[in-house]
Write a protein that holds these residues in place. Structure first.
Motif, mmCIF file in Angstrom:
data_model
loop_
_atom_site.group_PDB
_atom_site.id
_atom_site.type_symbol
_atom_site.label_atom_id
_atom_site.label_comp_id
_atom_site.label_asym_id
_atom_site.label_seq_id
_atom_site.Cartn_x
_atom_site.Cartn_y
_atom_site.Cartn_z
ATOM 1 N N GLU B 560 88.242 91.341 -27.085
ATOM 2 C CA GLU B 560 89.174 90.402 -27.550
ATOM 3 C C GLU B 560 90.309 90.456 -27.089
ATOM 4 O O GLU B 560 91.437 89.341 -27.074
ATOM 5 C CB GLU B 560 88.868 89.624 -29.235
ATOM 6 N N THR B 564 92.006 86.952 -23.702
ATOM 7 C CA THR B 564 92.364 85.801 -24.981
ATOM 8 C C THR B 564 92.254 84.900 -24.122
ATOM 9 O O THR B 564 92.644 83.439 -25.143
ATOM 10 C CB THR B 564 93.696 86.139 -24.571
ATOM 11 N N GLY B 565 91.573 84.684 -23.164
ATOM 12 C CA GLY B 565 91.463 83.068 -22.679
ATOM 13 C C GLY B 565 93.049 82.340 -21.570
ATOM 14 O O GLY B 565 92.467 81.483 -20.875
ATOM 15 N N ALA B 566 94.094 82.866 -21.638
ATOM 16 C CA ALA B 566 95.055 82.367 -20.983
ATOM 17 C C ALA B 566 94.712 83.413 -19.263
ATOM 18 O O ALA B 566 95.385 84.277 -18.874
ATOM 19 C CB ALA B 566 96.205 83.713 -21.498
ATOM 20 N N ILE B 567 94.333 82.387 -18.801
ATOM 21 C CA ILE B 567 94.332 82.427 -16.715
ATOM 22 C C ILE B 567 95.343 83.082 -16.750
ATOM 23 O O ILE B 567 95.236 83.721 -15.827
ATOM 24 C CB ILE B 567 93.021 81.348 -16.838
ATOM 25 N N SER B 568 96.484 82.455 -17.006
ATOM 26 C CA SER B 568 97.686 82.216 -16.540
ATOM 27 C C SER B 568 98.360 84.178 -16.356
ATOM 28 O O SER B 568 98.868 84.834 -15.426
ATOM 29 C CB SER B 568 99.010 81.578 -16.787
ATOM 30 N N LEU B 571 96.108 86.254 -14.211
ATOM 31 C CA LEU B 571 96.999 85.820 -12.327
ATOM 32 C C LEU B 571 98.458 86.184 -12.718
ATOM 33 O O LEU B 571 98.095 87.828 -11.881
ATOM 34 C CB LEU B 571 96.884 84.268 -12.824
ATOM 35 N N ALA B 572 98.481 86.635 -13.715
ATOM 36 C CA ALA B 572 100.200 88.414 -13.112
ATOM 37 C C ALA B 572 99.544 89.199 -13.857
ATOM 38 O O ALA B 572 100.474 90.020 -12.558
ATOM 39 C CB ALA B 572 101.037 87.743 -14.984
ATOM 40 N N SER B 575 98.277 89.914 -10.141
ATOM 41 C CA SER B 575 99.969 89.952 -9.000
ATOM 42 C C SER B 575 100.772 91.493 -8.984
ATOM 43 O O SER B 575 100.882 92.484 -7.655
ATOM 44 C CB SER B 575 99.949 88.450 -9.086
ATOM 45 N N SER B 682 106.522 74.884 -19.186
ATOM 46 C CA SER B 682 106.965 77.007 -18.784
ATOM 47 C C SER B 682 108.875 76.913 -19.831
ATOM 48 O O SER B 682 109.608 76.024 -19.335
ATOM 49 C CB SER B 682 107.272 77.179 -17.649
ATOM 50 N N ARG B 686 109.756 82.655 -18.992
ATOM 51 C CA ARG B 686 108.361 82.277 -18.446
ATOM 52 C C ARG B 686 108.542 82.025 -17.228
ATOM 53 O O ARG B 686 108.193 82.872 -16.716
ATOM 54 C CB ARG B 686 107.324 81.391 -19.320
ATOM 55 N N ASP B 690 108.123 84.966 -14.242
ATOM 56 C CA ASP B 690 106.946 84.155 -12.956
ATOM 57 C C ASP B 690 107.765 84.129 -11.398
ATOM 58 O O ASP B 690 107.070 84.446 -10.959
ATOM 59 C CB ASP B 690 106.231 83.149 -13.007
#
Lengths: 116, 955
Positions: B560, B564-568, B571-572, B575, B682, B686, B690
């Protein structure tokens, strides 16, 4: 010429990664498309650059040819990345129609939903 | 490969093939099902008997089949004395259990399933005892854990069954994992994963630094499987299984797998202090502890379960002693324990079946009601107690004899005293089994009036008790197999004889004490039982459950926190990690000096570069306006195609430009249903974060590309260029690589593309059947729509273009082998031409004129490509070898016919089918969203007078 290709890869990658980190499906798909360009050009460039040396064998004696192998690999990669983009578009579209939002992050963790 | 090797392979394979039988035969009735289950087992048993004389002479039968030689994994089997003993036990008892289970299982139990699980388990067990490769052995080892899980949990409706199965799987599975580690270490030390090689490398292994870790890991596997302290707790809980399973797995076979493994590894691992203290001590503790708990268990099967734990401890202890005589005693006791314990389990099952209870406190006095069962149970229990003239006595004497002269940490008394206590407790619970179940006054309050079961049910235990007596009276009959197995365990030629009378030895005294003490304990059972119940003692299941709950809680916490379900965010992280790895690789080694010079940059290219950069930056800057961003993406794609063309890659340029077109069309179609603007949500921070990630990633990739563009490398491409024409028959090297050199890759890739097409089609269907369908219907898309949806000009132009496009596609396809082009590009070109029809003349109109389904097209494509490859086999060549010839028909220029072209046709069809299926699926959604179906190719006839309704409709 090398500088041009390298900088193009750099800019495409940067743009792709930035869009990939956005919060909605459509920009993420665009980002992935940009990243695919970058990766394809990158792979192609691994065969080194050459001008007027297409890997088409000449009928008239010995010629000088560029590296054909990365080209063959990239050719299929281009087609496959189209397939990937298409699947992703369909998933994004389906998610939007089902969930009525095109956000990519799940807003609440499952436990919070259970409590609510 | 020795004589009989093939037979061995068949023996190993038979149960797995046989596992298919019961599921089919159950339709023919329960008797037929049981009979046919017995067939593969019986055949395997008979084959073993055929091989037995050879093995008894000391020969080792082997069979070898290379599987993955690169990993040292081969399907090798071997049969020596130890393997023969166990294999006979597994198949022999398997037969008896099959018979017993036929009568034990009730009409409601799914019998076919039971027999299938049973045969799977039998196959796994046979695999363990016959494997010559430790990796193969590990696979079978895990298979026993899995199949026993199915068997223990066979009564799915019982919570105890499910919990017991889970616990058994957790404990034995965890042990199995440890054993994998141990076996890999062992294989590394010995330099081979073949058991026969490892057994030769004993000295090398014992002196290795890795000996102790390997020993501990392997023993963890063996101890968990054979329920040794402190892992003994799973076995009693596994008793929730049907009794045939308990009799088979938990007395005869699976729990002996650990003992088997210790015996198998005995020549390699034993003989050290570590072995003695770990194995013998664990065995001793388990023996005493198991016997003690067994004495106070009221559930018949629990009593037998703990007695099994105790006897397994005895076997482990004997193997731990590390002497030849102890090994002989262990082998002999394996046989004896099997006979009396399986018979006892079956007796307990009969009692349970007849009286509907297994609670000793509710039983007693059954000897009059069930005389046959009484006789069988008593003989087996006396053997378990170690009473003379029954086989249990012989091996117990041998054990006590060995124990009597074993020192433990300088003490002469520790082992003999504890062993005697173990034997004493064993006598006590065995007598309790007889007296509290069968003796005493007959009761009136049995849950069900008992009587002896039908012959079929008591036949199996009766046969086993017959063996108990035969071996007990005439032990020399068992000498042959014991000697063969003991020779295999110790790796020596042993000389010994099995006798009843050894004279007045310390062991005899110890036995006497045990029997007398056992009788005393039985007499005192009532007060002792009361004290036992009051005494505090750890409950293994509660500890295990707490441990499990804790582990699950911890894992949930980690999941958990990270998931968290925050796909971004994923991806961060991805990367940043990729950039960090790249940096680590770069800083690890320096760069060599550049070897290439820069190529010149003509002005046209510079302009193209500026276009590309500006377009990319604009996409990022304007991505909130989705439509505009899409158009800009098109510019980028076209610039890249031009770049490919300039940089000697005409095939890539062609592919890129056509893919570009379909991609944009696809995204346009999708955008129709998506919001047209991306909201600005955003935060500045943020965006900054990014931006930094993106610039670092871009800078890194760019620098990497620049670095290698200036340096030369060795490439394997010279081979392709040199052989393209000679071997592949084409001058377009890229195409020859695709359809010939790397044809197998291409074959895989078109399959992937085809699958992608089907995935999209399936998604579309799921979508249109779900709640999204209603939403689609209710959304009003009409404001985006022009009245003139199918403009006259476009319709006419695309119609005229269609045949031209097809000819161009055909041309590109045909020239592909020698000039830029080929199946990929041709497929895309035709796809675009067809798409134009859809766009211009409308979905329904085009759909009506479509003669072939796109699914079929994909299928044909893959099949044609595959068959072309297979065709090479017919010519005795490897898959996808190409053949070609040149044809000269007078009016046409000389052209080439190659099988590669047929393969390319497959590529062409798949690409065309997949692309069309994808866009077709999206268009289906459009049609579903309430777009009307046009009957004619155009919306309205321009020559037709303008009517009033249309005028109003337009407003």
């Amino acid at each position: 010429m090398e500088m041009i290709v390298a900088s193009a890869i750099a800019v495409l990658t940067a743009g792709g990664v930035y869009l990939l980190l956005r919060l909605r499906t459509f920009p993420v798909i665009l980002g992935l498309a940009l990243l695919s360009y970058a990766v394809n050009v990158f792979l192609f460039a691994s065969g080194r650059l050459a001008i007027d040396q297409s890997p088409i064998l000449s009928k008239y004696g010995e010629g000088v040819y560029t590296d054909p192998l990365p080209q063959a690999l990239v050719l299929t990669a281009i087609v496959i990345s189209f397939g990937m983009t298409a699947v992703l578009v369909m998933i994004g579209l389906g998610a939007y129609l089902e969930a009525e939002t095109d956000k990519i992050d799940i807003a609440d963790s499952p436990t919070k939903e259970d409590q609510a | 490969m020795s004589h009989g090797g093939h037979l061995l392979f068949i023996i190993a394979l038979l149960p797995f093939i046989g596992a298919l039988v019961p599921g089919i035969m159950i339709r023919a009735g329960r008797n037929a099902c049981a009979a046919f289950t017995a067939v593969p087992t019986a055949i395997a048993f008979i084959m073993l008997l055929i091989l037995a004389p050879q093995v008894m002479r000391g020969e080792v039968i082997t069979f070898q089949l290379e599987w993955l030689p690169q990993l040292g994994l081969s399907a090798s089997f071997f049969l020596d004395g130890l393997g023969l003993l166990f294999a006979c036990m597994i198949t022999g008892v398997g037969l008896l259990i099959t018979l017993y289970a036929r009568f034990y299982l009730s009409g409601e139990d799914p019998m076919g399933q039971f027999y299938t699980y049973l045969l799977l388990f039998q196959g796994a067990m046979l695999g363990i005892v016959l494997s010559d490769n430790i990796l193969l052995l590990l696979i079978f080892w895990e298979l026993t854990s899995l199949s026993s899980f199915l068997l223990i949990g066979y009564w799915k409706h019982l919570p105890e069954g499910r919990q017991g199965a889970k616990m058994a799987l957790t404990v034995t599975g965890a042990g199995g994992l440890a054993m994998i580690g141990g076996m890999l270490i062992l294989g590394n030390i010995a330099g081979s994963y073949n058991l026969t090689d490892i057994l030769q490398a004993g000295d090398q292994i014992r002196t290795s630094d890795w000996y102790l870790p390997a020993l501990i890991l392997i023993l963890l596997g063996a101890f968990t499987k054979s329920a040794q302290f402190p892992f003994h707790f799973w076995l009693p809980h596994a008793m929730a299984a049907p009794t045939p399973v308990s009799a088979y797995l938990h007395s005869a076979t699976m729990v002996k797998a650990g003992v088997f493994l210790m015996a198998r590894m005995w020549p390699v691992l034993s003989g050290t202090d570590a072995w003695f203290y770990i194995v013998a001590t664990t065995g001793l503790i388990t023996m005493v502890l198991g016997a003690l708990i067994a004495l106070f268990k009221d559930d018949l099967k629990a009593l037998l379960a703990f007695s099994t734990v105790s006897h397994l401890g005895l076997l482990t202890m004997l193997l731990g002693f590390g002497t030849d005589k102890a090994a002989i005693a262990a082998v002999f006791h394996i046989i004896n324990h099997l006979t009396f314990k399986a018979a006892l389990f079956m007796t307990a099952g009969i009692v349970d079946h007849e009286t509907h209870t297994r609670d000793i406190k509710r039983l007693g006095g059954l000897r009059h009601l069930m005389p046959i069962t009484f006789l069988i149970g008593t003989v087996a229990a006396l053997s378990m107690a170690g009473i003379p003239l029954f086989n249990g006595f012989l091996s117990k004497e041998m054990m006590l004899e060995e124990a009597s002269h074993t020192d433990w940490w300088g003490s002469h008394y520790a082992v003999p005293v504890l062993a005697t206590i173990g034997a004493l407790l064993s006598v006590a619970y065995s007598f309790r089994f007889i007296s509290h179940v069968f003796l005493g006054p007959q009761r009136e309050d049995y849950p069900h009036t008992p009587h002896d079961p039908p012959f079929g049910m008591w036949a199996a235990p009766a046969l086993l008790t017959l063996l108990v007596i035969i071996i007990g009276v005439a032990p020399f009959l068992a000498e042959g197999i014991v000697r063969a197995a003991a020779n295999a365990v110790t790796g020596q030629e042993l000389k010994f004889y099995l006798k009843i009378w050894h004279g007045v030895t310390p062991a005899l005294w110890m036995s006497g004490i045990a029997v007398l003490g056992g009788l005393v304990l039985l007499g005192l059972h009532r007060p002792l039982d009361a004290a036992w119940i009051k005494a505090p003692r750890p409950e293994a299941k509660a500890i295990f459950d707490r441990l499990m709950a804790g582990t699950v809680g911890l894992m949930r916490g980690i999941t958990e926190a990270t998931h968290t379900g925050a796909i971004s965010r994923y991806l961060a992280i991805f990367s940043v990690a990729a950039v960090a790895l790249g940096w680590a690789a770069y800083s690890g080694s320096g760069l060599s000096a550049p070897t290439r010079t820069h190529l010149p940059v003509p002005p046209v290219i510079a302009v193209g570069w500026v276009m590309l950069i500006v377009a990319t930056i604009s996409v990022v800057g304007m991505h909130h306006h989705r439509f505009r961003a899409l158009i800009l993406i098109g510019i980028i794609g076209l610039s890249i195609s031009a770049g490919f063309a300039y940089l000697s890659a005409p095939d890539l340029a062609l592919t890129q430009i056509s893919v570009e077109t379909v991609t944009i069309l696809l995204l346009l179609l999708a955008l129709h249903f998506l919001p047209k603007e991306t909201p600005k949500e955003s935060s500045m921070g943020r965006k900054l974060r990014d931006g930094i990630i993106a610039l670092t990633a871009g800078g890194g990739v760019g620098a990497l590309a620049y670095a290698f563009l200036l340096r030369d490398i060795d490439t394997i491409s010279d081979y392709h260029i040199a052989n393209s024409y000679e071997g592949g028959g084409g001058t377009n090297v890229v195409n020859v690589i695709l359809v010939d050199f790397r044809g197998y890759d291409t074959y895989g890739e078109i399959i992937v593309l085809g699958i992608a097409g089907f995935v999209i089609y399936a998604l579309m269907h799921a979508l249109l059947d779900g709640p999204a369908a209603r939403r689609l219907r209710n959304t009003d898309y009409s404001q985006d729509r022009s009245r003139d949806r199918h403009p006259l000009m476009m319709v006419v132009v695309t119609r005229v273009l269609m045949p031209i496009a097809v000819v161009v596609g055909l041309y590109i396809f045909l020239r592909g082998h020698n000039q830029p082009g080929g199946g990929f590009v041709a497929g895309l070109v035709i796809a675009i031409a067809l798409l134009m029809q859809y766009m211009a003349s409308g979905f329904a109109w085009t759909q009506e004129r479509k003669k072939i389904e796109y699914h079929t097209m994909i299928g044909f494509g893959v099949v044609i490509a595959g068959l072309t490859g297979v065709g090479a086999w017919l010519a005795g060549q490897p898959f996808l070898t190409s053949a070609y010839t040149y044809v000269h028909l007078p009016p046409v220029e000389e052209f080439e016919l190659a099988t590669a072209m047929l393969f390319d046709l497959g590529v062409f069809l798949t690409v065309l089918g997949a692309v069309m299926l994808m866009l077709y699926s999206l268009s289906r959604i459009a049609r579903f969203a309430g777009q009307t179906v046009n009957v004619g190719p155009m919306d309205y006839d321009p020559g037709h007078p303008y009517t009033k309704e249309e005028d109003e409709g337009a407003r």
